[in-house]
Enzyme design. Structure first.
Site, PDB file in Angstrom:
ATOM      1  N   ASP A 215       0.851  -1.192   0.000  1.00  0.00           N
ATOM      2  CA  ASP A 215       0.000   0.000   0.000  1.00  0.00           C
ATOM      3  C   ASP A 215       0.888   1.245   0.000  1.00  0.00           C
ATOM      4  OD1 ASP A 215      -1.849   2.002   0.478  1.00  0.00           O
ATOM      5  OD2 ASP A 215      -2.220   1.433   2.555  1.00  0.00           O
TER       6      ASP A 215
ATOM      7  N   ASN B 133      -0.263   4.539  -0.533  1.00  0.00           N
ATOM      8  CA  ASN B 133      -0.919   5.797  -0.130  1.00  0.00           C
ATOM      9  C   ASN B 133      -1.670   5.679   1.190  1.00  0.00           C
ATOM     10  OD1 ASN B 133      -2.971   4.163  -1.008  1.00  0.00           O
ATOM     11  ND2 ASN B 133      -3.922   5.683  -2.350  1.00  0.00           N
TER      12      ASN B 133
ATOM     13  N   ASP C 129      -4.143   3.785   2.456  1.00  0.00           N
ATOM     14  CA  ASP C 129      -5.590   3.654   2.580  1.00  0.00           C
ATOM     15  C   ASP C 129      -5.968   2.230   2.969  1.00  0.00           C
ATOM     16  OD1 ASP C 129      -5.051   2.281   0.258  1.00  0.00           O
ATOM     17  OD2 ASP C 129      -6.471   3.372  -1.006  1.00  0.00           O
TER      18      ASP C 129
ATOM     19  N   ASP D 132      -1.672  -1.263  -4.042  1.00  0.00           N
ATOM     20  CA  ASP D 132      -1.908  -0.514  -5.278  1.00  0.00           C
ATOM     21  C   ASP D 132      -0.721  -0.637  -6.227  1.00  0.00           C
ATOM     22  OD1 ASP D 132       0.000   1.418  -4.188  1.00  0.00           O
ATOM     23  OD2 ASP D 132      -1.660   2.130  -2.954  1.00  0.00           O
TER      24      ASP D 132
ATOM     25  N   ASP E  51      -4.085 -10.420 -16.079  1.00  0.00           N
ATOM     26  CA  ASP E  51      -5.142 -11.391 -15.813  1.00  0.00           C
ATOM     27  C   ASP E  51      -6.388 -10.957 -16.566  1.00  0.00           C
ATOM     28  OD1 ASP E  51      -6.749 -13.367 -14.622  1.00  0.00           O
ATOM     29  OD2 ASP E  51      -5.692 -13.160 -12.716  1.00  0.00           O
TER      30      ASP E  51
ATOM     31  N   ASP F 232      -8.739 -16.366 -16.962  1.00  0.00           N
ATOM     32  CA  ASP F 232      -9.530 -16.907 -15.862  1.00  0.00           C
ATOM     33  C   ASP F 232     -10.608 -17.861 -16.376  1.00  0.00           C
ATOM     34  OD1 ASP F 232     -10.290 -16.619 -12.945  1.00  0.00           O
ATOM     35  OD2 ASP F 232     -12.176 -15.968 -13.859  1.00  0.00           O
TER      36      ASP F 232
ATOM     37  N   GLU G   7      -6.534 -20.883 -17.235  1.00  0.00           N
ATOM     38  CA  GLU G   7      -7.019 -21.527 -16.013  1.00  0.00           C
ATOM     39  C   GLU G   7      -8.160 -22.453 -16.404  1.00  0.00           C
ATOM     40  OE1 GLU G   7      -8.693 -20.530 -11.543  1.00  0.00           O
ATOM     41  OE2 GLU G   7      -9.460 -19.424 -13.265  1.00  0.00           O
TER      42      GLU G   7
ATOM     43  N   HIS H 132      -3.921 -16.979  -5.537  1.00  0.00           N
ATOM     44  CA  HIS H 132      -4.919 -16.216  -4.797  1.00  0.00           C
ATOM     45  C   HIS H 132      -6.157 -17.032  -4.459  1.00  0.00           C
ATOM     46  CE1 HIS H 132      -6.061 -16.167  -8.966  1.00  0.00           C
ATOM     47  NE2 HIS H 132      -7.272 -15.769  -8.636  1.00  0.00           N
ATOM     48  N   ASP H 133      -6.313 -18.208  -5.071  1.00  0.00           N
ATOM     49  CA  ASP H 133      -7.479 -19.064  -4.838  1.00  0.00           C
ATOM     50  C   ASP H 133      -7.169 -20.271  -3.962  1.00  0.00           C
ATOM     51  OD1 ASP H 133      -9.317 -17.584  -6.294  1.00  0.00           O
ATOM     52  OD2 ASP H 133      -8.916 -18.633  -8.167  1.00  0.00           O
TER      53      ASP H 133
END
Length: 554
Positions: A21, A23, A25, A29, A98, A199, A252, A325-326
């Protein structure tokens, strides 16, 4: 076999929301990734796969795209992405985007138009059907729970969504849809991206009869996965887009075995560079999401060997991965995230980087990050996990404690917790509370510690990548399994033109003996990789320490 840059590459996957991150928040990013390019360069990777950063309402963390040619505000701007791409290219690191082509967001302009009326020009961009017997058109079950059909009162029809109701499936039967998709793909290729991860791409062709699925709709996938026109669509897309570039494509492909995979990756078919298989990560969920089942190493070895032999015999290629990520963190699934965390993380990495295929590293894997343990069902962010929790509460009547145990083991949130950069508050990911809870072990497991330690997981990964660049046998050597029936050791050789590799991996927390005298005729070999600090000389009869990995060159 044709040599390709993507066969020799090591790919690093970044989940932007959880990487860095910039910035403050609480959300990672693009500028945060820019800050860490030197880290990627130091590791030695050849390509970065970036999870979706397109404009999205974030129902499924970016996999619901509302504008394919715009960047999500919280990630930054198109200028940020272009700068990231340029800086990566300066370091000879390629950028893989992706792409989600099976469905869009319901906030995409195409769908907004499509739902206006039955005669709207965009109506057939999506799959609309009349109901049946007072309910949906068929009984297919969504990946995220419930029906795959959503009733839309404005036009009195149902639209198909294999995932969330906010992710309506695109109608690939419509040539106008396909042409608009191809224009978008070429727009990105012209911008300079080096390829795509696609995907759930094998779901784009549905059986146009839309029949019910067996087992109360649970087997609906037989009619929407690997459908009748899937290869026709992919070959058309490839010919009109990425095959005109030196691009890497990663499909995928759920519900695909080695034989089906070959149709997607056999070089002469010109469809994809490689696929993302799933079978090797299904051993602990044979009875479904809600039951954790034991797995057997010989079964894993047999499966990996079947894929290796089938693809190398038929001029095909695959990706090599355990984490993304899955998927939950692999050291917590197939390794030991306690006493032998470092050893088992290195051993599992050794397997991926010494098999035939292209290795993928998921952020944090290179420092041995582990699964998180949430204390409440309210802590889960993942839409898939929330769907299963609801199902277990309503249909299985499980207690919260029972559900929590399963969900903590299964949830995709395990992979999505913020990256551990150092031991400061919020692990150097941000200076404010992140969007998802931190793993409590970040003071111990972090990049700063790994960069300072000679025997760290990071340094081991760095060495593996350097060896892959030095010896072509890592990429192109032929695979051959050894000790096939051993229940603790995974052993194999890779045979190349200039030299060979012998790989020995102990998947056990105990010492494991082996005897290779009947399978190998090798008098001496050089140890080039070992996850224990004290050297292991070459012997055809020997033993491996708990979770030990050895790679010999001969």
């Amino acid at each position: 076999m044709n040599k390709k840059w993507w066969k020799e590459a090591v790919v690093y996957q970044i989940y932007p929301r959880s990487f860095k991150d910039s910035n403050n928040d609480g959300i990672g990013d693009l500028r945060g990734i820019i800050e860490k390019i030197d880290y990627l360069d130091q590791l030695g990777v050849d390509a970065v796969w970036l999870n979706p950063v397109y404009q999205s309402p974030n129902d499924d963390n970016g996999y619901d795209i509302s504008d394919y040619r715009a960047i999500m505000d919280e990630f930054g701007t198109m200028e940020d992405l272009e700068e990231l791409m340029d800086l990566l290219h300066e370091r000879d690191i390629k950028l893989i985007m992706d792409l989600v082509l099976n469905h869009s967001s319901d906030e995409h302009q195409w769908f907004k138009e499509s739902r206006q009326s039955k005669d709207n020009p965009y109506r057939d961009y999506y799959i609309w059907k009349d109901g049946k017997n007072g309910g949906p058109p068929n009984n297919w079950k969504s990946f995220f729970g419930g029906s795959t059909w959503k009733y839309d009162e404005q036009t009195g029809q149902y639209y198909l969504h294999l995932f969330s109701p906010k992710q309506p499936d695109l109608n690939w039967e419509n040539p106008e849809v396909r042409e608009d998709i191809y224009k978008m793909i070429n727009w990105w290729l012209e911008k300079g991206v080096d390829g795509f991860r696609l995907d759930v791409i094998n779901l784009i062709s549905k059986d146009q009869r839309f029949p019910d699925g067996a087992k109360n709709g649970q087997e609906g996938y037989k009619y929407f996965a690997n459908g009748p026109r899937v290869h026709e669509f992919i070959q058309e897309m490839a010919a009109k887009t990425y095959n005109n570039y030196d691009a890497m494509t990663v499909g995928e492909t759920p519900f695909v075995d080695k034989d089906e995979a070959l149709k997607f990756v056999k070089e002469e078919r010109q469809e994809f560079s490689m696929v993302i298989p799933f079978e090797h990560l299904e051993f602990d969920r044979k009875e479904g999401w809600n039951k954790i089942t034991d797995w057997d190493l010989t079964e894993l070895k047999n499966l990996m060997s079947e894929w290796q032999y089938k693809l190398q015999a038929n001029n095909g290629w695959t990706s090599l991965y355990f984490c993304n990520h899955d998927q939950p963190r692999i050291v917590s699934r197939y390794g030991d995230d306690g006493k032998y965390r470092k050893e088992s993380a290195k051993m599992l990495g050794t397997m991926l980087h010494t098999l035939r295929g292209t290795p993928f590293i998921y952020q944090g894997e290179e420092i041995g990050m582990t699964n998180i343990s949430f204390e409440s069902l309210d802590d889960f962010d993942d839409i898939e996990t929330r769907g299963y929790i609801k199902e277990l509460q309503q249909e299985e009547k499980m207690s919260e404690a029972e559900i929590l145990k399963i969900a903590n083991y299964r949830t995709r949130d395990n992979a999505r917790t913020p990256m551990h950069w150092n031991d400061s508050k919020y692990a150097g990911f941000s200076e404010v509370k992140p969007w998802l809870k931190m793993n409590r072990n970040y003071p111990e497991v972090n990049v700063k510690n790994d960069l300072a330690a000679a025997d760290s997981v990071f340094e081991y990964y760095k060495k593996m990548i350097a060896l892959r660049k030095k010896y072509p046998v890592f990429a192109y050597g032929e695979y051959d399994i050894l000790l096939a029936k051993d229940q603790n050791i995974y052993a194999y050789q890779r045979q190349g033109k200039e030299n060979n590799l012998l790989v020995l991996l102990n998947f056990s927390e105990n010492e494991a003996k082996y005897n290779l005298t009947a399978e190998l005729e090798v008098e001496s070999a050089e140890l080039i990789l070992n996850n224990y600090q004290n050297k292991a000389d070459f012997k055809l009869q020997d033993s491996l320490r708990p979770y030990e990995a050895r790679v010999y060159l001969y």
